[in-house]
Structures are given as structure tokens and as C-alpha cells.
Design a protein around this motif. Sequence first.
Motif, PDB file in Angstrom:
ATOM      1  N   PHE A 103      10.594  -4.428 -21.350  1.00  0.00           N
ATOM      2  CA  PHE A 103       9.930  -5.679 -21.724  1.00  0.00           C
ATOM      3  C   PHE A 103       9.566  -6.513 -20.494  1.00  0.00           C
ATOM      4  O   PHE A 103       8.471  -7.069 -20.428  1.00  0.00           O
ATOM      5  N   PHE A 104      10.485  -6.595 -19.535  1.00  0.00           N
ATOM      6  CA  PHE A 104      10.180  -7.340 -18.311  1.00  0.00           C
ATOM      7  C   PHE A 104       9.029  -6.688 -17.556  1.00  0.00           C
ATOM      8  O   PHE A 104       8.133  -7.373 -17.058  1.00  0.00           O
ATOM      9  N   TYR A 105       9.059  -5.367 -17.444  1.00  0.00           N
ATOM     10  CA  TYR A 105       7.995  -4.665 -16.735  1.00  0.00           C
ATOM     11  C   TYR A 105       6.664  -4.840 -17.452  1.00  0.00           C
ATOM     12  O   TYR A 105       5.631  -5.078 -16.821  1.00  0.00           O
ATOM     13  N   SER A 106       6.681  -4.748 -18.766  1.00  0.00           N
ATOM     14  CA  SER A 106       5.458  -4.933 -19.558  1.00  0.00           C
ATOM     15  C   SER A 106       4.888  -6.335 -19.358  1.00  0.00           C
ATOM     16  O   SER A 106       3.680  -6.507 -19.163  1.00  0.00           O
ATOM     17  N   ALA A 107       5.762  -7.349 -19.389  1.00  0.00           N
ATOM     18  CA  ALA A 107       5.309  -8.733 -19.175  1.00  0.00           C
ATOM     19  C   ALA A 107       4.779  -8.918 -17.759  1.00  0.00           C
ATOM     20  O   ALA A 107       3.763  -9.593 -17.549  1.00  0.00           O
ATOM     21  N   PHE A 108       5.431  -8.300 -16.792  1.00  0.00           N
ATOM     22  CA  PHE A 108       4.989  -8.391 -15.412  1.00  0.00           C
ATOM     23  C   PHE A 108       3.603  -7.761 -15.233  1.00  0.00           C
ATOM     24  O   PHE A 108       2.712  -8.358 -14.621  1.00  0.00           O
ATOM     25  N   ILE A 109       3.421  -6.574 -15.785  1.00  0.00           N
ATOM     26  CA  ILE A 109       2.128  -5.883 -15.676  1.00  0.00           C
ATOM     27  C   ILE A 109       1.036  -6.683 -16.390  1.00  0.00           C
ATOM     28  O   ILE A 109      -0.086  -6.810 -15.882  1.00  0.00           O
ATOM     29  N   LEU A 110       1.344  -7.241 -17.542  1.00  0.00           N
ATOM     30  CA  LEU A 110       0.372  -8.061 -18.267  1.00  0.00           C
ATOM     31  C   LEU A 110      -0.014  -9.294 -17.444  1.00  0.00           C
ATOM     32  O   LEU A 110      -1.190  -9.641 -17.353  1.00  0.00           O
ATOM     33  N   ALA A 111       0.972  -9.931 -16.828  1.00  0.00           N
ATOM     34  CA  ALA A 111       0.693 -11.120 -16.010  1.00  0.00           C
ATOM     35  C   ALA A 111      -0.133 -10.768 -14.768  1.00  0.00           C
ATOM     36  O   ALA A 111      -1.119 -11.445 -14.463  1.00  0.00           O
ATOM     37  N   VAL A 112       0.241  -9.716 -14.068  1.00  0.00           N
ATOM     38  CA  VAL A 112      -0.483  -9.315 -12.862  1.00  0.00           C
ATOM     39  C   VAL A 112      -1.915  -8.934 -13.203  1.00  0.00           C
ATOM     40  O   VAL A 112      -2.865  -9.343 -12.513  1.00  0.00           O
ATOM     41  N   THR A 113      -2.084  -8.167 -14.261  1.00  0.00           N
ATOM     42  CA  THR A 113      -3.425  -7.756 -14.674  1.00  0.00           C
ATOM     43  C   THR A 113      -4.252  -8.958 -15.107  1.00  0.00           C
ATOM     44  O   THR A 113      -5.440  -9.044 -14.792  1.00  0.00           O
ATOM     45  N   SER A 114      -3.639  -9.879 -15.817  1.00  0.00           N
ATOM     46  CA  SER A 114      -4.353 -11.086 -16.251  1.00  0.00           C
ATOM     47  C   SER A 114      -4.813 -11.912 -15.060  1.00  0.00           C
ATOM     48  O   SER A 114      -5.941 -12.414 -15.047  1.00  0.00           O
ATOM     49  N   ILE A 115      -3.961 -12.058 -14.068  1.00  0.00           N
ATOM     50  CA  ILE A 115      -4.338 -12.799 -12.857  1.00  0.00           C
ATOM     51  C   ILE A 115      -5.480 -12.097 -12.138  1.00  0.00           C
ATOM     52  O   ILE A 115      -6.439 -12.734 -11.692  1.00  0.00           O
ATOM     53  N   TYR A 116      -5.391 -10.783 -12.046  1.00  0.00           N
ATOM     54  CA  TYR A 116      -6.445 -10.020 -11.392  1.00  0.00           C
ATOM     55  C   TYR A 116      -7.774 -10.179 -12.125  1.00  0.00           C
ATOM     56  O   TYR A 116      -8.814 -10.425 -11.505  1.00  0.00           O
ATOM     57  N   VAL A 117      -7.753 -10.039 -13.445  1.00  0.00           N
ATOM     58  CA  VAL A 117      -8.979 -10.188 -14.240  1.00  0.00           C
ATOM     59  C   VAL A 117      -9.528 -11.602 -14.098  1.00  0.00           C
ATOM     60  O   VAL A 117     -10.736 -11.804 -13.973  1.00  0.00           O
ATOM     61  N   TYR A 118      -8.647 -12.589 -14.089  1.00  0.00           N
ATOM     62  CA  TYR A 118      -9.075 -13.982 -13.953  1.00  0.00           C
ATOM     63  C   TYR A 118      -9.776 -14.222 -12.615  1.00  0.00           C
ATOM     64  O   TYR A 118     -10.801 -14.905 -12.553  1.00  0.00           O
ATOM     65  N   THR A 119      -9.232 -13.645 -11.552  1.00  0.00           N
ATOM     66  CA  THR A 119      -9.841 -13.859 -10.242  1.00  0.00           C
ATOM     67  C   THR A 119     -11.151 -13.097 -10.070  1.00  0.00           C
ATOM     68  O   THR A 119     -12.043 -13.553  -9.359  1.00  0.00           O
TER      69      THR A 119
END
Length: 146
Positions: free
Chosen positions: A41-57
Motif C-alpha cells: 500500500f505504501f509503495y502503491s501510494a508512493f508510485i501514484l504520488a510520483v507519477t501524479s507529480i510527473y504528469v502535473y509537471t
Amino acid sequence: MVTFDLMDAFSIPFILLLGIVTSYSDMKHKKIRNKWIIASFFYSAFILAVTSIYVYTKEGMPNLSYYSLFAINILSALFFGVMLWLSGMWSAGDAKLFLAYSALIPLSTYKWGSIGTFPSFIILINTFTPAFVFFFFKVLELKRNS
């Protein structure tokens, strides 16, 4: 919906690790440890957050429907996992592992076989169909021999 191809690339190594570690633990100790489920769950949340930041930028605001579908998928996996456990079809460890894989597998993976708001239902179908076929032929064999 924005395709999260980065999530696929980052998720595969952890999915393989989770599969190997939990299979070994289940075979040797007959137990799937909660630390692996929590780590998933932590890894999934981390990957979702990192990917979201990347897509946002790179592209601007990510599609918010992905997050709601992700949450609905996780809640549905929790519900069905608990129901299968309570009905005696699965052990508690299997229900936990199904929930972990539902969180780890990116929703873009289901683009060719998604079922509405519960894409991880495909995991259940792929799990139970071979078992059904096996037991179906076992029953036919028993009928033929009796």
C-alpha cells in the motif's frame, strides 16, 4: 484518462518481489505477513504520488477520475476479498494479497479487459476460471469412474 505508463514500469519490480516473497512465505510458513501487504500500500501510494507529480509537471492537471476509480477499485477489492474469506472460499492471507495486488496493478493495465468500476475483478476471473475448469473435469472423472 491519462495513461500512467510510468506506474507500469515502477510497479512491475515490486509486484514480482511481492509474488516471490509471499509465495515463499506461504509455502514455508503457511502465512502471508502483514508487513508485505502494508508495504504494498505504501509503495502503491508512493508510485501514484510520483507519477501524479510527473504528469502535473509535464502535462498539467492529471485526470481526477483516475483517483476515484482507484479508490473504488480498492474498496471493491476489500469488500470481495472479505466476502470470499467469510464464505470460506479463501483464507485471510489470500484476501489480503488480492487487496495488495489490486492496489499495485495500475488501472491502465486493465485497458483491454476492465469491468466498470472494479477493474481488479479480472484478477478474480483469472484466479477462479482455471480452478473451475480443473474441478469440473475432476467431477466428470469421478462420475465416469463411479
